[in-house]
Write a protein that holds these residues in place. Structure first.
Motif, short mmCIF file in Angstrom:
data_model
loop_
_atom_site.label_atom_id
_atom_site.label_comp_id
_atom_site.label_asym_id
_atom_site.label_seq_id
_atom_site.Cartn_x
_atom_site.Cartn_y
_atom_site.Cartn_z
N LEU A 210 0.60 -1.20 0.06
CA LEU A 210 -0.10 0.06 0.04
C LEU A 210 0.85 1.51 0.25
O LEU A 210 0.58 2.23 -0.65
CB LEU A 210 -1.14 -0.11 1.28
CG LEU A 210 -1.95 -1.03 1.21
CD1 LEU A 210 -2.68 -1.17 2.62
CD2 LEU A 210 -3.06 -0.63 0.10
N LYS A 211 1.98 1.26 0.69
CA LYS A 211 2.73 2.19 0.89
C LYS A 211 3.56 2.65 -0.48
O LYS A 211 3.62 3.92 -1.11
CB LYS A 211 3.89 2.13 2.05
CG LYS A 211 4.69 3.48 2.26
CD LYS A 211 5.75 3.17 3.27
CE LYS A 211 6.86 4.18 3.49
NZ LYS A 211 7.63 3.99 4.57
N LEU B 177 2.64 1.86 -3.54
CA LEU B 177 1.59 2.19 -4.49
C LEU B 177 1.37 3.78 -4.15
O LEU B 177 1.20 4.47 -5.18
CB LEU B 177 0.22 1.40 -4.24
CG LEU B 177 0.02 0.22 -5.30
CD1 LEU B 177 -1.34 -0.28 -4.84
CD2 LEU B 177 0.02 0.47 -6.69
N THR B 178 1.16 4.15 -3.02
CA THR B 178 1.01 5.63 -2.95
C THR B 178 1.96 6.37 -3.12
O THR B 178 1.94 7.58 -3.76
CB THR B 178 0.45 5.79 -1.18
OG1 THR B 178 -0.78 4.97 -0.89
CG2 THR B 178 -0.04 7.24 -0.94
N LEU C 132 -6.33 -5.52 -2.42
CA LEU C 132 -5.33 -4.39 -2.32
C LEU C 132 -5.71 -3.17 -3.19
O LEU C 132 -5.41 -2.21 -2.56
CB LEU C 132 -4.04 -4.84 -2.95
CG LEU C 132 -2.82 -4.03 -2.81
CD1 LEU C 132 -2.25 -3.51 -1.65
CD2 LEU C 132 -1.72 -4.52 -3.79
N THR C 133 -6.13 -3.39 -4.42
CA THR C 133 -6.68 -2.07 -4.99
C THR C 133 -7.76 -1.59 -4.51
O THR C 133 -7.95 -0.05 -4.10
CB THR C 133 -7.33 -2.61 -6.55
OG1 THR C 133 -5.99 -3.14 -7.01
CG2 THR C 133 -7.88 -1.34 -7.36
N GLU D 78 -8.73 -1.45 -1.00
CA GLU D 78 -8.09 -0.87 0.03
C GLU D 78 -7.33 0.49 -0.31
O GLU D 78 -7.52 1.64 0.45
CB GLU D 78 -7.35 -1.72 0.99
CG GLU D 78 -6.54 -0.92 2.10
CD GLU D 78 -7.76 -0.53 3.06
OE1 GLU D 78 -7.39 0.68 3.68
OE2 GLU D 78 -8.88 -0.69 3.26
N TRP D 79 -6.54 0.38 -1.39
CA TRP D 79 -5.75 1.59 -1.82
C TRP D 79 -6.50 2.77 -2.21
O TRP D 79 -6.26 3.89 -1.81
CB TRP D 79 -4.77 1.14 -2.90
CG TRP D 79 -3.82 2.32 -3.38
CD1 TRP D 79 -2.98 2.90 -2.62
CD2 TRP D 79 -3.99 3.07 -4.57
NE1 TRP D 79 -2.25 3.94 -3.46
CE2 TRP D 79 -3.02 3.94 -4.71
CE3 TRP D 79 -4.99 2.71 -5.79
CZ2 TRP D 79 -2.64 4.66 -5.81
CZ3 TRP D 79 -4.41 3.53 -6.93
CH2 TRP D 79 -3.47 4.48 -6.81
N GLN E 180 -8.06 4.46 0.71
CA GLN E 180 -6.91 5.27 1.38
C GLN E 180 -6.65 6.74 0.60
O GLN E 180 -6.71 7.92 1.20
CB GLN E 180 -5.65 4.49 1.51
CG GLN E 180 -5.66 3.31 2.48
CD GLN E 180 -4.45 2.98 2.83
OE1 GLN E 180 -3.34 3.05 2.47
NE2 GLN E 180 -4.47 1.88 3.53
#
Length: 992
Positions: free
Chosen positions: A194-195, A197-198, A222-223, A225-226, A229
């Protein structure tokens, strides 16, 4: 102006917030805002539309009522969030009362207005004599009308009815991610990913990210939740967010393409643009890619493309594994790489994307998603209600190899049937070979093992419904569900269910984790599950109840083939149900009926090929044709061999037109073998003609020569004059490109004699165009060129009235290039434009680069460097994507001259070496003299610093290469190149 913009931004923002608030409250059964909304919109409508609405609810239940009435202007508005057809019908029935005679009706939706099937629209049209689309409105319609208000009135509306925010920090973010798959559960762990990706998303140098993982590992979670965020951060300044899934479960063996994605994303982008600034969407799929990239340049967008693997070559094709086989998407990735902007693309797939090798590492992120660490697996089980010690849950995770979907299924299983007791996990049957043993299946096979156990626990109704879901490679909509339950033999256990029993079935399946929950609080409009689960139950249905499986698909075939309002739809949207009908008909095993009742008469319009020649529907045709070959192009269904050959010919042509040349060759070879067995020499000859074109495009001249000779043999055996004439042309053009101009001329002469025996004066269409190229190459003087021009106009007279786009385009290209040679520059430029417009409209990817290259060469001679570069870039995008080696040589020589003009000597020298190598590799010796002329231009420059880098080139002087070129011109009679020498070497143009 700024005050107006601020006011409009605030109104738009407050409306968006209000709508979202209504949606969130409805999720917890709170409908209080709906009541306030009626009075709020009453006041806003009165202000915006100069009306005199009053709240007129005359039924306490608000079931079939009119909410707002303007008795002066006779207007009746319904304000609702219920999107069912029944709600619409009830409103229209209420309006039929005598007191509402003469009133104009509108139904205004607090959320998005509904999608109605063509059948529902027709029923409403029949019952109420109106087009319901004209009466349905939502906030998007209101905001457009507000935007059209005079400035003073708009600002006053903002002050009067919309609370001013202290500060508007940016544009409203428009979001459509409803087409992305739902995760089977909330994300556990993956903090590092996640980190990453961001950080990539926020990094201005990063343009793209891809998540690579096998099925069921957790890409969707994963997608999801991202996205949650970054939504909290207002998407870091992105103003448009769009998501799409191209994943197909694959069990139906249907052909996947990017056409639905492009249609949907353009619809989304246009929805939020003013009417006078709508995106003009090209008809050809390949042309949509650069248009979309330009849109992404104009505004900061986030584009999510999930499940690319159906559009990639499979892993068993080692040479091409992971490479995109979809031309339009391949073009999009290439165009996006070459352009700057603030937009970001997130991809996900089961295999790496080969096209990213051309990206610089600093511009993209690749996340190779592994199975869950076992402590995260234990946490996931705990979140799903599994009890026991962490170490015990970790043992379960190890047994399932950390496979996310398998863990979710296990968690639901233990929670529902064993009160979460982790000890019962030991009852799970062991893995067998039936669950798969390939590397690709090594993780997802645990999910199949669990699904076997799940299946044994299901009641009859639940199992039946899951198997009906397996009929689709996407979600099942309400109309499809109704058709199946009413008509499918297999749906017998579902027909007697009451509404409350239906809800119990759905709730049970949702609780088990094998059915996604419904979206929003209003009635369910679609039913879906994870693709692995859908594929599992579909295969079980097909395996255990083969006749019922076919009968259910036949019901869907009947529904879709009756759905279009017109028997012969005249646009692509109206044609879509017919394409679906064909696929379902084939899955029902009714190949002959699907072909003879729908595909051939209604999509192709018999011999007219309407779908491709009029609509450019190459991809849609291929999708439907693939259904007739469920085991691949080399294993056609048991239909008549003549029909198989016919369909394979159509497949190859459409693949070739889409630029999927290697696939087209394989299909064409199979078709030729079939024609040989049948003794159908005419069809075999025609198939070899297309094979010649494919080999020419790929630069495989020796194979093209063999195919051309084979076409000649078949044509002679067919005793058909037309086939013999065309075969002479195909052999002639191969010889021409090999540099054998005299032999090529003899074969074109024979072809023309055959054509004259059929009543024609000159060769025309493609063969005529090839002959004109040869005659231009060998033309000594102005008179010779004018004779070529005469031929092109003769062909135009034949095909213009027939609107045969390719032939017209080729003839225009001949006229334009001859005009340029005759120095009729303004006229030539205009005709070049007409030629390119028609070849683009025809959608013939394999022909298009030639047109751009011809015009680029023309622009260079006119010192118009910018348009020359634009055409060169357009040509190269197709050449590179499709691996067209002959066109690559032409590009390198023309672009090399461009590089000399802009003094980019490094690139020019590299182009020379590449062109030289490709000519030797392909045998494209028609370009030998041009290569030497390019070498002479390079050697005329004083560039001693390159001598050590290019010792071969620098071992001879410019005059050596010039004399070598002249010798080649004389040797093969390529007199047209003397015009090039006169232009580029005026002091050396004599003496030949």
């Amino acid at each position: 102006m700024q005050n107006r913009q601020q006011a409009f931004n605030n109104i738009s923002r407050e409306l968006a917030i209000g709508i979202q608030d209504i949606k969130q409250r409805q999720a917890i059964q709170d409908y209080s805002l709906n009541i306030h909304a009626e009075n709020f919109f009453r006041d806003v409508f009165n202000w915006v539309y100069d009306c005199h609405f009053e709240n007129a609810n005359f039924q306490s239940a608000n079931a079939a009522c009119i909410d707002l009435l303007d008795t002066q202007q006779k207007l009746a508005y319904q304000i609702t969030s219920t999107t069912s057809k029944e709600k619409i019908v009830n409103t229209l029935q209420a309006l039929a009362k005598p007191e509402y005679q003469g009133y104009e009706i509108r139904i205004y939706y607090l959320l998005a207005k509904p999608y109605l099937s063509a059948k529902s629209k027709q029923e409403i049209r029949t019952d109420f004599a109106l087009n319901i689309d004209e009466y349905l409105f939502d906030c998007s319609d209101l905001i457009k009308d507000i935007n059209n208000l005079e400035t003073d009135k708009l600002i006053a509306l903002n002050h009067k009815y919309f609370k001013e925010t202290e500060q508007i920090t940016g544009d409203i973010v428009e979001v459509d991610i409803f087409h992305l798959p739902e995760p089977t559960t909330a994300l556990i762990g993956r903090k590092t990913e996640l980190k990453q990706l961001t950080e990539a998303f926020k990094n201005p140098n990063k343009r793209l990210a891809i998540i690579v993982a096998a099925g069921g590992i957790g890409k969707s979670a994963l997608t999801d939740e991202w996205l949650r965020q970054i939504e909290a951060q207002n998407y870091y300044g992105k103003t448009r967010v769009f998501g799409w899934s191209v994943y197909s479960q694959g069990s139906h063996n249907t052909f996947a393409d990017s056409q639905p994605f492009f249609s949907a994303v353009f619809e989304f982008l246009n929805k939020h643009r003013p009417k006078d600034d709508q995106i003009e969407i090209p008809k050809e799929e390949i042309e949509k890619a650069p248009v979309l990239v330009r849109c992404l340049q104009q505004m900061p967008c986030l584009l999510i493309l999930d499940g690319l693997e159906p559009l990639q070559n499979p892993e068993n094709l080692q040479a091409m594994s992971g490479e995109l086989k979809d031309s339009a998407l391949k073009e999009f990735i290439a165009c996006f790489r070459r352009t700057a902007g603030e937009s970001f693309v997130l991809l996900s797939s089961r295999q790496p994307l080969v096209e990213l090798k051309k990206w610089q590492a600093e511009h993209y992120l690749s996340l190779d998603l592994k199975t869950l660490p076992h402590d995260d697996g234990a946490d996931l089980l705990q979140a799903l209600g599994v009890t026991g010690k962490a170490a015990e849950r970790q043992v379960i995770s190890k047994d399932l190899n950390g496979h996310a979907l398998s863990l979710v299924l296990m968690g639901h299983l233990l929670s529902e049937h064993h009160q979460g007791d982790c000890r019962y996990a030991k009852e799970l049957p062991p893995l067998t070979s039936a669950h798969g043993d390939s590397d690709a299946e090594k993780d997802s096979r645990h999910a199949l093992r669990l699904l076997d156990y799940y299946d044994s626990l299901q009641d009859e109704a639940s199992r039946c419904f899951l198997q009906l879901l397996g009929l689709f490679d996407r979600s099942m909509n309400a109309a499809e569900k109704a058709i199946l339950i009413a008509n499918a033999n297999h749906a017998e256990p579902l027909r007697a269910l009451t509404d409350s029993e239906w809800k119990k079935v759905e709730q049970r399946l949702e609780k088990s984790g094998v059915l996604f929950g419904k979206k929003g609080s209003f009635e369910r409009l679609e039913w879906d599950t994870h693709p692995i689960i859908r594929a599992y139950f579909g295969e079980k249905f097909k395996e255990n109840y083969p006749e019922a499986f076919k009968q259910a698909h036949w019901g869907l075939f009947d529904y879709y083939q009756k759905l279009p309002e017109k028997e012969f739809p005249d646009n692509l949207d109206e044609m879509q149900p017919l394409y679906r009908a064909v696929v379902h008909g084939c899955l029902a095993g009714k190949y002959q009926q699907a072909l003879e009742n729908v595909f051939y008469p209604r999509i192709w319009r018999s011999d007219e090929s309407y779908s491709v020649h009029r609509l450019g529907a190459y991809s849609q045709d291929i999708t439907a044709l693939a259904a007739f070959f469920p085991s691949g192009w080399d294993k056609p269904v048991q239909s008549e061999p003549v029909q198989q050959a016919f369909m394979l010919s159509a497949v190859s042509f459409r693949l070739m037109s889409l630029g999927r040349l290697q696939e087209a060759i394989e299909a064409r070879k199979i078709g030729i073998k079939l024609s040989e067995k049948l003794g159908n020499w005419k069809t075999a000859s025609i198939a070899n003609h297309n094979l010649v074109e494919l080999y020419l495009s790929l630069g495989q001249l020796s194979l093209a020569h063999i195919a051309a000779q084979q076409a000649m043999k078949y044509a002679q055996r067919s005793e058909g004059t037309s086939e013999q004439m065309k075969s002479q042309c195909y052999l002639a053009t191969v010889l021409h490109r090999c540099g054998h101009l005299s032999e090529a001329y003899q074969h074109f002469q024979k072809a023309e004699e055959l054509d004259q025996s059929l009543g024609y004066h000159y060769l025309s269409s493609l063969g005529g165009f090839w002959y004109c190229i040869l005659l231009s190459d060998t033309a000594h003087d102005k008179t010779s060129l004018q004779a070529v021009e005469e031929r092109a106009y003769y062909s135009l007279d034949i095909f213009f009235s027939k609107n045969h786009l390719v032939s017209i385009a080729l003839d225009f290209l001949t006229v334009a290039s001859v005009g340029a040679a005759l120095k009729q520059f303004p006229q030539a430029e205009n005709i070049f434009q007409q030629a390119i417009q028609r070849i683009e409209k025809a959608g013939r990817t394999n022909e298009t680069p030639l047109f751009y290259l011809y015009r680029a060469d023309f622009f260079l001679t006119q010192n118009q460097l910018d348009p020359a570069l634009a055409d060169l870039n357009s040509a190269w995008e197709i050449i590179e994507r499709c691996g067209m080696k002959l066109y690559a040589v032409d590009y390198l020589l023309i672009h090399g001259r461009y590089c000399l003009d802009i003094k980019d000597h490094d690139t020019a020298l590299n182009h020379y070496e590449e062109a030289k190598q490709l000519i030797q590799e392909t045998g494209y010796h028609l370009r030998d003299a041009e290569l030497d002329l390019f070498a002479a231009q390079l050697r005329q420059l004083d560039l001693p610093e390159y001598q050590s880098i290019n010792p071969d080139l620098y071992s001879k002087n410019a005059d050596y290469y010039l004399q070598k070129a002249k010798k080649r011109i004389v040797e093969i009679g390529q007199w047209g190149l003397m015009r090039v020498i006169e232009r580029d070497f005026p002091e050396n143009s004599k003496g030949v």
